[in-house]
Scaffold this active site. Structure first.
Site, short mmCIF file in Angstrom:
data_model
loop_
_atom_site.label_atom_id
_atom_site.label_comp_id
_atom_site.label_asym_id
_atom_site.label_seq_id
_atom_site.Cartn_x
_atom_site.Cartn_y
_atom_site.Cartn_z
N GLU A 69 -33.32 -36.05 57.13
CA GLU A 69 -33.73 -37.21 56.59
C GLU A 69 -33.60 -37.03 54.94
OE1 GLU A 69 -34.60 -39.69 58.30
OE2 GLU A 69 -34.90 -38.94 59.98
N HIS A 72 -30.02 -37.95 54.21
CA HIS A 72 -29.84 -39.35 54.16
C HIS A 72 -30.40 -40.02 52.63
CE1 HIS A 72 -28.76 -40.34 58.06
NE2 HIS A 72 -30.05 -40.01 58.69
#
Length: 209
Positions: A69, A72
């Protein structure tokens, strides 16, 4: 004198809400995988053993999720996006419930970003997560040669990261693979095919634990 529009300088920051969501997702996933590895509802399991499984999951599953995550987020910010992780509390609840019956669908949340962006840049943001998982699998790989706990951490770290990479490269719905597929089918195939092959090898010949 002409002027050029510039994107704002990227800045990696975390709101208190984002940090809370990351922590909740990390802890919940770790407990869910521990329940999967040590099914306390099927047979008596010592509290110490279950706690050890939570710790093992925290190091392997948690790191795989967290860095996926964050990758990203970092790439999105580099492209001038406003990006934050948000946990999906319904999916986290389902992860715990699913683990109790021996099935786990881990979709703890996502990094949401907004701002002007090209299709290629959106694909690069999507690719950052699975590529990070492949790199993490390589980092965990040397630990597999060691006996006992280190070897277990290595095996689980490699397996979880390869499976997470393959799952997220599926070209469907909100998964990373859809953005890559929509941008460039050749690049998609270049990442998707080896991801699936490696994940298949893990499931057939290595296992999760």
């Amino acid at each position: 004198m002409s002027t050029r529009t510039r994107r704002s300088e990227p800045e990696l920051t975390f709101s208190s809400k984002e940090l809370f969501d990351l922590a909740v997702a990390w802890i919940t996933l770790s407990v869910a995988f521990a329940l999967l590895f040590a099914p306390i509802h099927r047979a008596p399991v010592a509290i110490g053993y279950f706690a050890a499984m939570v710790g093992l999951s925290f190091v392997t599953v948690g790191v795989a999720f967290l860095l996926h995550e964050l990758a990203h987020k970092v790439v999105a910010i580099e492209y001038g996006q406003i990006a934050e992780f948000r946990a999906d509390y319904q999916m986290l609840f389902l992860a715990i419930m699913g683990a109790l019956v021996g099935f786990l669908f881990a979709a703890p949340g996502a990094v949401y970003h907004r701002g002007r962006i090209t299709k290629r840049e959106n694909a690069m943001i999507a690719l950052a997560g699975p590529i990070t998982n492949h790199l993490l699998a390589l980092m965990f790989l040397p630990l597999m040669i060691f006996p006992s706990v280190l070897g277990t951490i290595g095996q689980l770290g490699v397996a979880i990261n390869l499976l997470l990479a393959a799952f997220n490269m599926i070209p469907f719905g909100p998964l990373d693979g859809k953005s890559v597929y929509d941008w460039h089918k050749g690049v998609f195939a270049l990442v998707f095919v080896p991801s699936v092959l490696l994940a298949g090898y893990v499931l057939l010949f290595v296992g999760l634990f």
